[in-house]
Motif scaffolding. Sequence first.
Motif, PDB file in Angstrom:
ATOM      1  N   ASN A  39     -31.484  60.852 -65.398  1.00 16.81           N
ATOM      2  CA  ASN A  39     -33.019  61.561 -66.065  1.00 16.81           C
ATOM      3  C   ASN A  39     -33.508  62.229 -64.963  1.00 16.81           C
ATOM      4  O   ASN A  39     -32.717  62.907 -64.157  1.00 16.81           O
ATOM      5  N   ASP A  40     -34.944  63.025 -64.800  1.00 21.39           N
ATOM      6  CA  ASP A  40     -35.582  63.793 -63.718  1.00 21.39           C
ATOM      7  C   ASP A  40     -36.287  62.955 -62.373  1.00 21.39           C
ATOM      8  O   ASP A  40     -36.485  63.306 -61.595  1.00 21.39           O
TER       9      ASP A  40
ATOM     10  N   GLN B  51     -34.823  72.457 -74.294  1.00 22.83           N
ATOM     11  CA  GLN B  51     -35.810  72.495 -73.068  1.00 22.83           C
ATOM     12  C   GLN B  51     -37.126  72.642 -73.493  1.00 22.83           C
ATOM     13  O   GLN B  51     -37.653  73.561 -74.535  1.00 22.83           O
ATOM     14  N   ALA B  52     -38.538  72.251 -74.144  1.00 23.73           N
ATOM     15  CA  ALA B  52     -40.022  72.272 -74.671  1.00 23.73           C
ATOM     16  C   ALA B  52     -40.598  73.086 -74.017  1.00 23.73           C
ATOM     17  O   ALA B  52     -40.539  73.341 -72.910  1.00 23.73           O
ATOM     18  N   LEU B  53     -40.846  73.975 -74.638  1.00 23.17           N
ATOM     19  CA  LEU B  53     -41.922  75.429 -74.321  1.00 23.17           C
ATOM     20  C   LEU B  53     -42.961  74.667 -73.384  1.00 23.17           C
ATOM     21  O   LEU B  53     -43.243  73.354 -73.747  1.00 23.17           O
ATOM     22  N   PRO B  54     -43.192  75.658 -72.378  1.00 26.51           N
ATOM     23  CA  PRO B  54     -44.671  75.081 -71.447  1.00 26.51           C
ATOM     24  C   PRO B  54     -45.880  74.756 -72.478  1.00 26.51           C
ATOM     25  O   PRO B  54     -46.569  73.413 -71.873  1.00 26.51           O
TER      26      PRO B  54
ATOM     27  N   TYR C 221     -39.635  62.938 -74.461  1.00 25.09           N
ATOM     28  CA  TYR C 221     -38.279  63.647 -74.910  1.00 25.09           C
ATOM     29  C   TYR C 221     -37.183  64.317 -74.429  1.00 25.09           C
ATOM     30  O   TYR C 221     -35.911  64.978 -74.167  1.00 25.09           O
ATOM     31  N   HIS C 222     -37.823  64.433 -73.292  1.00 20.43           N
ATOM     32  CA  HIS C 222     -36.691  65.188 -72.053  1.00 20.43           C
ATOM     33  C   HIS C 222     -35.667  63.884 -71.913  1.00 20.43           C
ATOM     34  O   HIS C 222     -34.079  64.207 -71.593  1.00 20.43           O
ATOM     35  N   ALA C 223     -36.153  62.818 -72.102  1.00 24.76           N
ATOM     36  CA  ALA C 223     -34.826  61.906 -71.777  1.00 24.76           C
ATOM     37  C   ALA C 223     -33.278  61.226 -72.855  1.00 24.76           C
ATOM     38  O   ALA C 223     -32.482  61.016 -72.491  1.00 24.76           O
TER      39      ALA C 223
ATOM     40  N   HIS D 134     -34.435  59.392 -83.560  1.00 26.12           N
ATOM     41  CA  HIS D 134     -35.232  59.693 -83.312  1.00 26.12           C
ATOM     42  C   HIS D 134     -36.080  61.124 -84.286  1.00 26.12           C
ATOM     43  O   HIS D 134     -37.352  61.127 -83.772  1.00 26.12           O
ATOM     44  N   LYS D 135     -35.477  61.278 -85.062  1.00 21.76           N
ATOM     45  CA  LYS D 135     -36.512  62.060 -86.061  1.00 21.76           C
ATOM     46  C   LYS D 135     -37.949  61.147 -86.973  1.00 21.76           C
ATOM     47  O   LYS D 135     -39.108  62.381 -86.533  1.00 21.76           O
ATOM     48  N   HIS D 136     -37.775  60.620 -86.204  1.00 25.71           N
ATOM     49  CA  HIS D 136     -38.951  59.460 -87.139  1.00 25.71           C
ATOM     50  C   HIS D 136     -39.904  59.977 -86.170  1.00 25.71           C
ATOM     51  O   HIS D 136     -41.234  59.736 -85.773  1.00 25.71           O
TER      52      HIS D 136
END
Length: 252
Positions: free
Chosen positions: A45-46, A108-111, A119-121, A133-135
Amino acid sequence: MASISRRIKNRLKRTLRPAANKIVKAVELFGKAYPNASFIQIGANDGLVRDPLRIEIERRNWKGIMVEPVPYVFKKLANRYGKHPRVALENAAISSTSGQLPFYHLRQALPDEEVWEWYHALGSFRKEVILSHKHLIADIEDRVVEIKVPGLTFDDICAKHGFSHLDLIQIDTEGYDFEIIKTINFDHWQPRMLIYEHHHLSPEDKRAANDLLRKNGYSMFEYGLDTACLLTADEATQQSRLGRYFRSLQTA
């Protein structure tokens, strides 16, 4: 500088411990026992979110490989570790075969977007795991991106970076963990500790993963989303605080 370093470490501990207390504790004890360990982290991840290795990588004289396939997440990882003298980074995915492979992640999510904290994982070879992960992300179908990523086998990536021995393997690949475990030649590698995410595995695959690891000489415990495994044949490890800690939590 020392006080700044302590503040950073304390902040990291507060970030990590609520999500993975017992796993992080095992890694901490492992770091004390093996301050010069070699490692590979698959699904890095990050380098911060849900990362049980981060504190020990910063604290110890560890040398290793960090693997992350999602391009924009890899950039964040590179910002943290790109100049680290003992860490090699790989923008790829570990698989049973080499070559360009289809891979799924969220755009990528907007700022200014408020998104789920992990989310990013979400990145996987298995699209259905992302969609599960729709819930948590109502419009997840519209956010899934399919890309081609470089696929490398476990042995190939270790050879590429000059590793012939590993003390620690950590895997977090959103449902692909058992597939990677099956490709590891435990007769050769014999890592002292292995951590994998069992959360997205089917009950059958989870049992099969644990059976395979026990067959190769590991005891284990589960905590949260993950399973930590310790090599029982390593007498020094078994007699250490780490070994005693594992025995106190050992999964039947």
